[in-house]
Write an enzyme that holds these catalytic residues in place. Structure first.
Site, PDB file in Angstrom:
ATOM      1  N   HIS A   1      -1.951  -0.271  -3.832  1.00 33.57           N
ATOM      2  CA  HIS A   1      -3.249  -0.452  -3.202  1.00 33.57           C
ATOM      3  C   HIS A   1      -3.504   0.852  -2.434  1.00 33.57           C
ATOM      4  O   HIS A   1      -3.044   0.908  -1.413  1.00 33.57           O
ATOM      5  CB  HIS A   1      -3.181  -1.906  -2.395  1.00 33.57           C
ATOM      6  CG  HIS A   1      -3.207  -3.046  -3.159  1.00 33.57           C
ATOM      7  ND1 HIS A   1      -4.378  -3.919  -3.350  1.00 33.57           N
ATOM      8  CD2 HIS A   1      -2.192  -3.465  -3.965  1.00 33.57           C
ATOM      9  CE1 HIS A   1      -4.017  -4.859  -4.141  1.00 33.57           C
ATOM     10  NE2 HIS A   1      -2.839  -4.591  -4.465  1.00 33.57           N
TER      11      HIS A   1
ATOM     12  N   HIS B   1       0.747  -1.197   0.090  1.00 32.72           N
ATOM     13  CA  HIS B   1       0.165   0.013  -0.097  1.00 32.72           C
ATOM     14  C   HIS B   1       0.941   1.325   0.065  1.00 32.72           C
ATOM     15  O   HIS B   1       0.281   2.257  -0.300  1.00 32.72           O
ATOM     16  CB  HIS B   1      -1.010   0.055   1.415  1.00 32.72           C
ATOM     17  CG  HIS B   1      -0.270  -0.306   2.387  1.00 32.72           C
ATOM     18  ND1 HIS B   1       0.655   0.246   3.034  1.00 32.72           N
ATOM     19  CD2 HIS B   1      -0.690  -1.310   3.581  1.00 32.72           C
ATOM     20  CE1 HIS B   1       0.915  -0.259   4.212  1.00 32.72           C
ATOM     21  NE2 HIS B   1       0.267  -1.317   4.453  1.00 32.72           N
TER      22      HIS B   1
ATOM     23  N   ASP C   1      -9.184   2.611  -5.043  1.00 33.11           N
ATOM     24  CA  ASP C   1      -9.691   1.076  -5.347  1.00 33.11           C
ATOM     25  C   ASP C   1     -11.297   1.062  -4.944  1.00 33.11           C
ATOM     26  O   ASP C   1     -11.939   0.484  -5.795  1.00 33.11           O
ATOM     27  CB  ASP C   1      -9.215   0.083  -4.049  1.00 33.11           C
ATOM     28  CG  ASP C   1      -7.665  -0.224  -4.584  1.00 33.11           C
ATOM     29  OD1 ASP C   1      -7.216   0.012  -5.402  1.00 33.11           O
ATOM     30  OD2 ASP C   1      -7.029  -1.006  -3.719  1.00 33.11           O
TER      31      ASP C   1
END
Length: 225
Positions: free
Chosen positions: A151, A58, A156
């Site tokens: 991410h 992430h 997302d």
């Protein structure tokens, strides 16, 4: 009108039972499956380390999060935003598990799993035997992935909102809403002359083999008739 909440989390790891914590929550409001523009997004101090393998996924390190609020400081705002509406996520049991672990630590009631809508399960039923990650679904539906280098929960969510619309039946690409008639205000759909055809690539050997295996498990599959 149906209100629902599409959401995603980023975490320090894979299992809240072993002490992993939420570091990012993003949620989008949908009305009748379409984003309204209203969202809830926050980075969270996990009160523990962020392993390097999680940071590679992430992009966040503990230094990025030390000055952020703790979950207990944002929980009331989160609960107000999500209300009592259904909650949509990709691999929803993972996100529900983490949110509920954080809620329990704050002395708050857990989210009822009857509210849970799992787009991964929806995708598996619609595309059996095919890859159904968020990336794979975006590519399948020609959704732009160029900004997704790590991410990121908010990005997302935005991508998943497009995927979810497709899984729910979608708005046919190349059609637009126009008002026709003289003052009648009648809504009609018209074709977009600039629409480009989207070629469908043949499946690779692995995908084709998975599909054949799935077909063989069915009783009187239409593919073989």
């Amino acid at each position: 009108m149906k209100r629902s909440i599409l959401f995603d989390t980023e975490t320090t790891g894979l299992d809240p039972a072993t002490g992993d914590r939420v570091i990012e929550i993003a949620a989008l409001e949908l009305i009748d499956d379409l984003p309204t523009g209203e969202n809830f997004h926050v980075l969270i101090n996990p009160e523990r380390d962020v392993p390097p393998e999680a940071s590679r996924v992430h992009g966040f390190t503990l230094d990025d999060l030390l000055d952020k609020p703790k979950f207990a400081e944002i929980v009331d705002g989160l609960l107000v935003f999500i209300g009592e509406d259904e909650m949509i996520a990709h691999n929803a049991p993972f996100d529900f598990g983490f949110i509920n672990a954080e809620l329990k630590a704050c002395g708050k009631p857990a989210l009822d799993r009857k509210r849970m809508v799992d787009t991964l399960e929806m995708a598996k039923k619609r595309y059996p035997g095919l890859p159904n990650s968020l990336d794979a679904l975006c590519r399948r539906h020609d959704i732009d992935l160029s900004a997704r280098t790590t991410h990121n929960a908010l990005l997302d969510c935005k991508l998943l909102s497009e995927v979810y619309l497709e899984l729910m039946g979608g708005r046919q690409r190349g059609l637009g809403l126009a008002v026709s008639g003289s003052g009648g205000g009648v809504a009609t759909y018209h074709a977009n002359p600039d629409r480009k055809p989207r070629p469908m690539a043949p499946p690779d050997d692995e995908t084709a083999a998975a599909h054949e295996k799935f077909v063989a498990s069915l009783k009187e599959p239409v593919w073989l008739q």
